[in-house]
Design a protein around this motif. Sequence first.
Motif, PDB file in Angstrom:
ATOM      1  N   LEU A 200       8.732  41.813  84.077  1.00  0.00           N
ATOM      2  CA  LEU A 200       8.459  43.219  84.182  1.00  0.00           C
ATOM      3  C   LEU A 200       7.258  43.382  83.735  1.00  0.00           C
ATOM      4  N   GLY A 201       6.284  42.377  83.315  1.00  0.00           N
ATOM      5  CA  GLY A 201       5.014  42.644  82.986  1.00  0.00           C
ATOM      6  C   GLY A 201       4.886  43.609  81.762  1.00  0.00           C
ATOM      7  N   ILE A 202       5.763  43.401  80.856  1.00  0.00           N
ATOM      8  CA  ILE A 202       5.748  44.127  79.504  1.00  0.00           C
ATOM      9  C   ILE A 202       5.480  43.287  78.318  1.00  0.00           C
ATOM     10  N   SER A 203       5.119  43.730  77.054  1.00  0.00           N
ATOM     11  CA  SER A 203       5.458  42.734  75.990  1.00  0.00           C
ATOM     12  C   SER A 203       5.896  43.812  74.675  1.00  0.00           C
ATOM     13  N   ALA A 204       6.321  42.816  73.887  1.00  0.00           N
ATOM     14  CA  ALA A 204       7.103  43.480  72.722  1.00  0.00           C
ATOM     15  C   ALA A 204       6.064  43.758  71.623  1.00  0.00           C
ATOM     16  N   ALA A 205       6.055  44.877  70.964  1.00  0.00           N
ATOM     17  CA  ALA A 205       5.042  45.473  70.177  1.00  0.00           C
ATOM     18  C   ALA A 205       5.414  44.495  68.735  1.00  0.00           C
ATOM     19  N   ARG A 206       6.686  44.252  68.625  1.00  0.00           N
ATOM     20  CA  ARG A 206       6.787  43.824  67.374  1.00  0.00           C
ATOM     21  C   ARG A 206       8.414  43.430  67.249  1.00  0.00           C
ATOM     22  N   ASP A 258      15.931  43.717  66.691  1.00  0.00           N
ATOM     23  CA  ASP A 258      15.478  44.748  67.611  1.00  0.00           C
ATOM     24  C   ASP A 258      14.068  44.296  68.162  1.00  0.00           C
ATOM     25  N   VAL A 259      13.980  44.451  69.297  1.00  0.00           N
ATOM     26  CA  VAL A 259      12.815  44.259  70.200  1.00  0.00           C
ATOM     27  C   VAL A 259      12.171  45.602  70.471  1.00  0.00           C
ATOM     28  N   GLN A 260      10.906  45.743  69.696  1.00  0.00           N
ATOM     29  CA  GLN A 260      10.397  47.032  69.802  1.00  0.00           C
ATOM     30  C   GLN A 260       9.226  46.966  71.013  1.00  0.00           C
ATOM     31  N   GLY A 266       1.208  55.024  71.048  1.00  0.00           N
ATOM     32  CA  GLY A 266       1.559  54.219  70.145  1.00  0.00           C
ATOM     33  C   GLY A 266       3.033  54.461  69.326  1.00  0.00           C
ATOM     34  N   ARG A 267       3.694  55.171  69.855  1.00  0.00           N
ATOM     35  CA  ARG A 267       5.154  55.504  69.190  1.00  0.00           C
ATOM     36  C   ARG A 267       6.104  54.221  69.450  1.00  0.00           C
ATOM     37  N   GLU A 268       6.879  53.645  68.581  1.00  0.00           N
ATOM     38  CA  GLU A 268       7.526  52.507  69.019  1.00  0.00           C
ATOM     39  C   GLU A 268       9.157  52.949  69.361  1.00  0.00           C
ATOM     40  N   ALA A 312      13.741  51.960  79.828  1.00  0.00           N
ATOM     41  CA  ALA A 312      13.155  50.805  80.371  1.00  0.00           C
ATOM     42  C   ALA A 312      12.361  51.229  81.314  1.00  0.00           C
ATOM     43  N   VAL A 313      12.756  52.075  82.329  1.00  0.00           N
ATOM     44  CA  VAL A 313      11.860  52.808  83.249  1.00  0.00           C
ATOM     45  C   VAL A 313      11.043  53.634  82.794  1.00  0.00           C
ATOM     46  N   ALA A 314      11.167  54.242  81.870  1.00  0.00           N
ATOM     47  CA  ALA A 314       9.868  55.280  81.176  1.00  0.00           C
ATOM     48  C   ALA A 314       8.970  54.418  80.704  1.00  0.00           C
ATOM     49  N   HIS A 315       9.267  53.219  80.128  1.00  0.00           N
ATOM     50  CA  HIS A 315       8.191  52.329  79.330  1.00  0.00           C
ATOM     51  C   HIS A 315       7.515  51.662  80.397  1.00  0.00           C
ATOM     52  N   LEU A 316       8.021  51.061  81.662  1.00  0.00           N
ATOM     53  CA  LEU A 316       7.452  50.635  82.701  1.00  0.00           C
ATOM     54  C   LEU A 316       6.654  51.561  83.622  1.00  0.00           C
ATOM     55  N   ILE A 317       7.070  53.038  83.677  1.00  0.00           N
ATOM     56  CA  ILE A 317       5.936  53.935  84.122  1.00  0.00           C
ATOM     57  C   ILE A 317       4.905  54.025  83.421  1.00  0.00           C
TER      58      ILE A 317
END
Length: 431
Positions: A200-206, A258-260, A266-268, A312-317
């Motif tokens: 998906l080309g995303i990464s975990a913040a923590r 939890d994968v944040q 910057g909101r988790e 998930a789609v919100a984060h991808l957008i």
Amino acid sequence: MFSPKPRGECPGASSCGHSSDDREETAMHDHRKLGRELDLFDTDPLIGAGLPYWLPDGAAVRHTLEEYIRTAERRAGYQHVYSPVLGKRELYEISGHWSHYSDDMFPPMGLGGEQIVLRPSLCPHHAVIYRSRSHSYRELPLRMAELGGMYRSELSGVLGGLTRVRAIQLNDAHIFCTLDQAAEEAQAALELIRRAYQALGISAARFRLSLPGPGGKYVAAPEMWQRSTALLTDVLDRSGLPYKAAEGEAAFYGPKIDVQVADSAGREATLSTVQIDFHQPARFDLHYIGPDGAKHRPVMIHRSVIGSVERAVAHLIEQHGGAFPAWLAPTQLAILPVSEAELPNAKALARRCTGLGLRAEIAGPDRGTLGARIREGRLAPYQAVIGAREAADDHVALRLRDGRRHEPQPADDVLARIVALVDACSTDLWD
């Protein structure tokens, strides 16, 4: 539909190789604004707050994401089920949701002398499905997955876009296994999450180890909490992932990993989870027959790779600014005939794309000059320009979203290469 790029917006830098200025602009993307501008989703007061509907391009993204997850789960040994979005109140009394979670549930509906509830979670249904058949230790681990609907009675003040909604499509799974298998299964779930994020080309913040906190919202079973926490801590330590413990963030029945992820401000938010549950197997009297011929209690692992499809789609957008990885993009190939004379070739190419499973759109001369159409369609990962010379030779001049251009090539060669990258769920635009 071939959605025009909003004025002043730039495609996401994560997958298209733009400059640091573009990356800064991407960081400011708000999925609520961009998702509507790109005709991905919308809301209407008549439908209700927290109940977005999906437009064709958004539905294409969602469907592709769901199929990716189903395929990844099948390859990992999961069996898919369907279960109803309703259940009797008694079901949630047994599971513990009614006593620990009813404030977040919709009120029961009276039906034929029974109280029926919109489910807030899929796990009680999966526990009942497991219980409906006898199981031997040889069948374990039994991995049960579903992309299913659930409902949360969220207050109007916390609703927003796709991140907080009342009707949720959840990528959920439950693994029924022996105690000795639990750590390995949780570890495998984390690996599924890692591979999905890469595609998906995303990464975990923590990573967060979510533990119980003060108050009565948790099941009172100290020994159970100690065992499940020790298991998850061991999984995290052996994985080498950095993590922090957070009290008060556990599920009511057990701790969780939890994968944040972080939004543009910057909101988790929690996107993926792995949970160990000793509570519901006991509540539903789940068991398997061990090698000794006796009944034994399985461990129940709750696992979600991408969590809520909406979130998930919100984060991808926001992550990609609408410039999704090619395999996920609503329009994968924009076909640009230079003039009306090349329209028949463009239509023939679009039909070939459809036959290969690619999503292609024709942006013809009626939509402006070639330059204007190229700018309009720059969220598409690929643009195939067809002029008189290309049409005569069945070639296309390919333009990539990252600015690269290729000399005219046979159309079949170009399509074969794009299909290979799409089928591999690659974030690369070209080899």
